[in-house]
Design an enzyme around this catalytic site. Sequence first.
Site, PDB file in Angstrom:
ATOM      1  N   CYS A  90       0.450   4.898   6.994  1.00  0.00           N
ATOM      2  CA  CYS A  90      -0.185   4.676   8.297  1.00  0.00           C
ATOM      3  C   CYS A  90       0.801   3.940   9.220  1.00  0.00           C
ATOM      4  O   CYS A  90       1.207   2.810   8.920  1.00  0.00           O
ATOM      5  CB  CYS A  90      -1.462   3.855   8.130  1.00  0.00           C
ATOM      6  SG  CYS A  90      -2.513   4.468   6.795  1.00  0.00           S
ATOM      7  N   CYS A  97     -16.402  -9.285   5.736  1.00  0.00           N
ATOM      8  CA  CYS A  97     -15.791  -7.999   5.404  1.00  0.00           C
ATOM      9  C   CYS A  97     -14.514  -8.193   4.603  1.00  0.00           C
ATOM     10  O   CYS A  97     -13.592  -8.889   5.040  1.00  0.00           O
ATOM     11  CB  CYS A  97     -15.493  -7.237   6.697  1.00  0.00           C
ATOM     12  SG  CYS A  97     -14.737  -5.637   6.388  1.00  0.00           S
ATOM     13  N   ARG A 152     -17.801  -2.801  18.225  1.00  0.00           N
ATOM     14  CA  ARG A 152     -17.047  -4.027  17.930  1.00  0.00           C
ATOM     15  C   ARG A 152     -15.731  -4.082  18.686  1.00  0.00           C
ATOM     16  O   ARG A 152     -14.888  -3.187  18.557  1.00  0.00           O
ATOM     17  CB  ARG A 152     -16.798  -4.133  16.413  1.00  0.00           C
ATOM     18  CG  ARG A 152     -16.161  -5.461  16.004  1.00  0.00           C
ATOM     19  CD  ARG A 152     -16.208  -5.699  14.494  1.00  0.00           C
ATOM     20  NE  ARG A 152     -17.573  -5.593  14.014  1.00  0.00           N
ATOM     21  CZ  ARG A 152     -17.990  -4.690  13.125  1.00  0.00           C
ATOM     22  NH1 ARG A 152     -17.133  -3.849  12.606  1.00  0.00           N
ATOM     23  NH2 ARG A 152     -19.249  -4.641  12.772  1.00  0.00           N
ATOM     24  N   CYS A 160     -19.541  -6.473   3.682  1.00  0.00           N
ATOM     25  CA  CYS A 160     -18.882  -5.213   4.037  1.00  0.00           C
ATOM     26  C   CYS A 160     -17.563  -5.136   3.276  1.00  0.00           C
ATOM     27  O   CYS A 160     -16.973  -6.159   2.940  1.00  0.00           O
ATOM     28  CB  CYS A 160     -18.623  -5.223   5.545  1.00  0.00           C
ATOM     29  SG  CYS A 160     -17.653  -3.823   6.139  1.00  0.00           S
ATOM     30  N   CYS A 191       0.428   0.228  10.328  1.00  0.00           N
ATOM     31  CA  CYS A 191      -0.039  -0.795   9.383  1.00  0.00           C
ATOM     32  C   CYS A 191       1.067  -1.641   8.748  1.00  0.00           C
ATOM     33  O   CYS A 191       1.962  -1.133   8.080  1.00  0.00           O
ATOM     34  CB  CYS A 191      -0.871  -0.147   8.283  1.00  0.00           C
ATOM     35  SG  CYS A 191      -1.662  -1.414   7.249  1.00  0.00           S
ATOM     36  N   CYS A 206     -19.508   1.991   8.975  1.00  0.00           N
ATOM     37  CA  CYS A 206     -18.713   1.365  10.038  1.00  0.00           C
ATOM     38  C   CYS A 206     -17.460   2.206  10.210  1.00  0.00           C
ATOM     39  O   CYS A 206     -16.656   2.310   9.283  1.00  0.00           O
ATOM     40  CB  CYS A 206     -18.361  -0.063   9.620  1.00  0.00           C
ATOM     41  SG  CYS A 206     -17.182  -0.873  10.729  1.00  0.00           S
ATOM     42  N   CYS A 235       0.830  -1.213   0.000  1.00  0.00           N
ATOM     43  CA  CYS A 235       0.000   0.000   0.000  1.00  0.00           C
ATOM     44  C   CYS A 235       0.864   1.262   0.000  1.00  0.00           C
ATOM     45  O   CYS A 235       1.856   1.342   0.727  1.00  0.00           O
ATOM     46  CB  CYS A 235      -0.910  -0.017   1.225  1.00  0.00           C
ATOM     47  SG  CYS A 235      -2.035   1.391   1.280  1.00  0.00           S
TER      48      CYS A 235
HETATM   49  N1  SAM Z   1      -6.709   0.509   3.181  1.00  0.00           N
HETATM   50  C1  SAM Z   1      -7.977   0.716   3.705  1.00  0.00           C
HETATM   51  C2  SAM Z   1      -8.019   1.823   4.742  1.00  0.00           C
HETATM   52  O1  SAM Z   1      -7.006   2.144   5.306  1.00  0.00           O
HETATM   53  O2  SAM Z   1      -9.119   2.330   4.970  1.00  0.00           O
HETATM   54  C3  SAM Z   1      -8.623  -0.527   4.300  1.00  0.00           C
HETATM   55  C4  SAM Z   1      -7.785  -1.528   5.065  1.00  0.00           C
HETATM   56  S1  SAM Z   1      -7.037  -0.924   6.581  1.00  0.00           S
HETATM   57  C5  SAM Z   1      -5.940  -2.240   6.977  1.00  0.00           C
HETATM   58  C6  SAM Z   1      -8.391  -1.011   7.746  1.00  0.00           C
HETATM   59  C7  SAM Z   1      -8.147  -0.634   9.182  1.00  0.00           C
HETATM   60  O3  SAM Z   1      -7.383  -1.620   9.847  1.00  0.00           O
HETATM   61  C8  SAM Z   1      -7.361   0.626   9.464  1.00  0.00           C
HETATM   62  O4  SAM Z   1      -8.110   1.787   9.325  1.00  0.00           O
HETATM   63  C9  SAM Z   1      -6.965   0.425  10.919  1.00  0.00           C
HETATM   64  O5  SAM Z   1      -7.961   0.970  11.757  1.00  0.00           O
HETATM   65  C10 SAM Z   1      -6.934  -1.106  11.064  1.00  0.00           C
HETATM   66  N2  SAM Z   1      -5.570  -1.574  11.352  1.00  0.00           N
HETATM   67  C11 SAM Z   1      -4.557  -1.716  10.483  1.00  0.00           C
HETATM   68  N3  SAM Z   1      -3.447  -2.157  11.071  1.00  0.00           N
HETATM   69  C12 SAM Z   1      -3.738  -2.325  12.386  1.00  0.00           C
HETATM   70  C13 SAM Z   1      -2.996  -2.743  13.524  1.00  0.00           C
HETATM   71  N4  SAM Z   1      -1.710  -3.074  13.437  1.00  0.00           N
HETATM   72  N5  SAM Z   1      -3.621  -2.798  14.717  1.00  0.00           N
HETATM   73  C14 SAM Z   1      -4.931  -2.448  14.805  1.00  0.00           C
HETATM   74  N6  SAM Z   1      -5.681  -2.041  13.769  1.00  0.00           N
HETATM   75  C15 SAM Z   1      -5.100  -1.961  12.579  1.00  0.00           C
HETATM   76  C1  DTB Z   2     -11.295  -2.667  11.843  1.00  0.00           C
HETATM   77  O1  DTB Z   2     -11.654  -1.690  12.526  1.00  0.00           O
HETATM   78  N1  DTB Z   2     -10.397  -3.540  12.212  1.00  0.00           N
HETATM   79  C2  DTB Z   2     -10.184  -4.526  11.166  1.00  0.00           C
HETATM   80  C3  DTB Z   2     -11.212  -4.102  10.097  1.00  0.00           C
HETATM   81  N2  DTB Z   2     -11.779  -2.914  10.649  1.00  0.00           N
HETATM   82  C4  DTB Z   2     -10.808  -3.907   8.707  1.00  0.00           C
HETATM   83  C5  DTB Z   2      -8.784  -4.596  10.738  1.00  0.00           C
HETATM   84  C6  DTB Z   2      -7.817  -4.946  11.862  1.00  0.00           C
HETATM   85  C7  DTB Z   2      -6.495  -5.153  11.257  1.00  0.00           C
HETATM   86  C8  DTB Z   2      -5.462  -5.593  12.240  1.00  0.00           C
HETATM   87  C9  DTB Z   2      -4.129  -5.742  11.615  1.00  0.00           C
HETATM   88  C10 DTB Z   2      -4.053  -6.801  10.565  1.00  0.00           C
HETATM   89  O2  DTB Z   2      -4.546  -7.943  10.796  1.00  0.00           O
HETATM   90  O3  DTB Z   2      -3.442  -6.559   9.525  1.00  0.00           O
HETATM   91 FE1  SF4 Z   3      -2.849   1.205   3.392  1.00  0.00          FE
HETATM   92 FE2  SF4 Z   3      -2.739   0.037   5.768  1.00  0.00          FE
HETATM   93 FE3  SF4 Z   3      -3.104   2.655   5.612  1.00  0.00          FE
HETATM   94 FE4  SF4 Z   3      -5.087   0.981   4.804  1.00  0.00          FE
HETATM   95  S1  SF4 Z   3      -4.283   1.216   6.870  1.00  0.00           S
HETATM   96  S2  SF4 Z   3      -4.356   2.828   3.755  1.00  0.00           S
HETATM   97  S3  SF4 Z   3      -3.834  -0.709   3.989  1.00  0.00           S
HETATM   98  S4  SF4 Z   3      -1.264   1.531   4.939  1.00  0.00           S
END
Ligand code: SAM
Ligand code: DTB
Ligand code: SF4
Length: 329
Positions: A58, A98, A262, A130, A61, A190, A54
């Site tokens: 973030c 989802c 959630r 979702c 992430c 959501c 990506c």
């Molecule tokens: N790329 C899209 C976005 O950012 O909206 C969708 C996927 S993104 C992985 C969805 C959500 O996962 C993020 O907004 C964040 O709240 C959650 N997330 C990602 N990495 C995480 C982590 N290490 N611990 C907890 N939540 C995480």
């Molecule tokens: C949300 O609030 N938590 C989920 C879902 N919406 C998309 C994602 C959690 C991701 C945790 C890190 C991972 O497994 O990559």
């Molecule tokens: Fe990309 Fe992860 Fe950020 Fe979603 S949360 S925009 S997958 S870097």
Amino acid sequence: MTEIRNNWTREEIAEIYNQPIMELIYQGATVHRQFHDPNEVQVCTLLSVKTGGCPEDCAYCPQAARYHTDVKVHKLLPVNEVIQAAADAKAAGSTRFCMGAAWREVRDNRDFDKVLEMVKGVNGMGMEVCCTLGMLSEEQAGKLKEAGLYAYNHNLDTSEEYYDDIITTRNYDDRLNTLDHVRKTGISVCSGGIIGMGEDHNDRVGMLHTLATLPEHPESVPVNALVPVEGTPLEEQPRVSVYEMLRMIATARIIMPKAMVRLSAGRVSMSTEEQALCFLAGANSIFAGDKLLTTPNPEEDADGQMFQTLNLKPRPSFKGKEQEQPVAG
Ligand code: SAM
Ligand code: DTB
Ligand code: SF4
């Protein structure tokens, strides 16, 4: 009866959030009972349909291309594989499926067309479908709705003030605009966030304030505990305590009484007793299945055991929306 309010002040929310924890849990539990069956918990399953690579930054992430993590990058999964995964999730008792993509935003290309097919397929199976695909336009939201999308996940993640410390490749308004596009098409919203990223209590209250003062509350509010992943800037963050999760969950429940709250990422390091407290305080939804998007989640057996021990029952799909339920087939 507690009224639904969209005019909360930050001070009012801070006052709720900062109450003695026993008072807060009791108040959360009280509001929860007025609006929901306290023995019912929604079971959702996540699938990463496009993983890693990506362009966003973030800090939490593991899927951001610029960090060196162990995540195995893969392009968009084939439609049939996704449908099979949804069928397995349904057989295991999930009512919401989802699909997540490591995209900055949706583009009008062949991959989006494939996602629309996935949405159609999963909706046809009688599951709430979702997606979480990053930013999107109102037109793209309309196409998803037409394909049968039930809900769209797009997290605010933290307060507006702390946002720049976590993400620099987009801003808070980008996030709010996408939520607005989703809301306008009539898709269920959501939106929630993550705690444990170095933010202070004021930031947590700030994020809850933004969510609770949207023109309409999100139908689901995920509360994630940061899963610190090696290779990300937040890898060294200490884990949040259950009391911090409880404050977030109970406050969200009190200020957004109708929402599904959630208990999202972070369950893998919580005991049954800790999760029980979260359900008592107002959480009524979880992600099930041994993986979230890329990180571990409790095994199916452990969750089955927990549901038995706590006498919980899964919430039926489309509850309160039975009119809109698609005809399977
Ligand atoms: N790329 C899209 C976005 O950012 O909206 C969708 C996927 S993104 C992985 C969805 C959500 O996962 C993020 O907004 C964040 O709240 C959650 N997330 C990602 N990495 C995480 C982590 N290490 N611990 C907890 N939540 C995480
Ligand atoms: C949300 O609030 N938590 C989920 C879902 N919406 C998309 C994602 C959690 C991701 C945790 C890190 C991972 O497994 O990559
Ligand atoms: Fe990309 Fe992860 Fe950020 Fe979603 S949360 S925009 S997958 S870097």
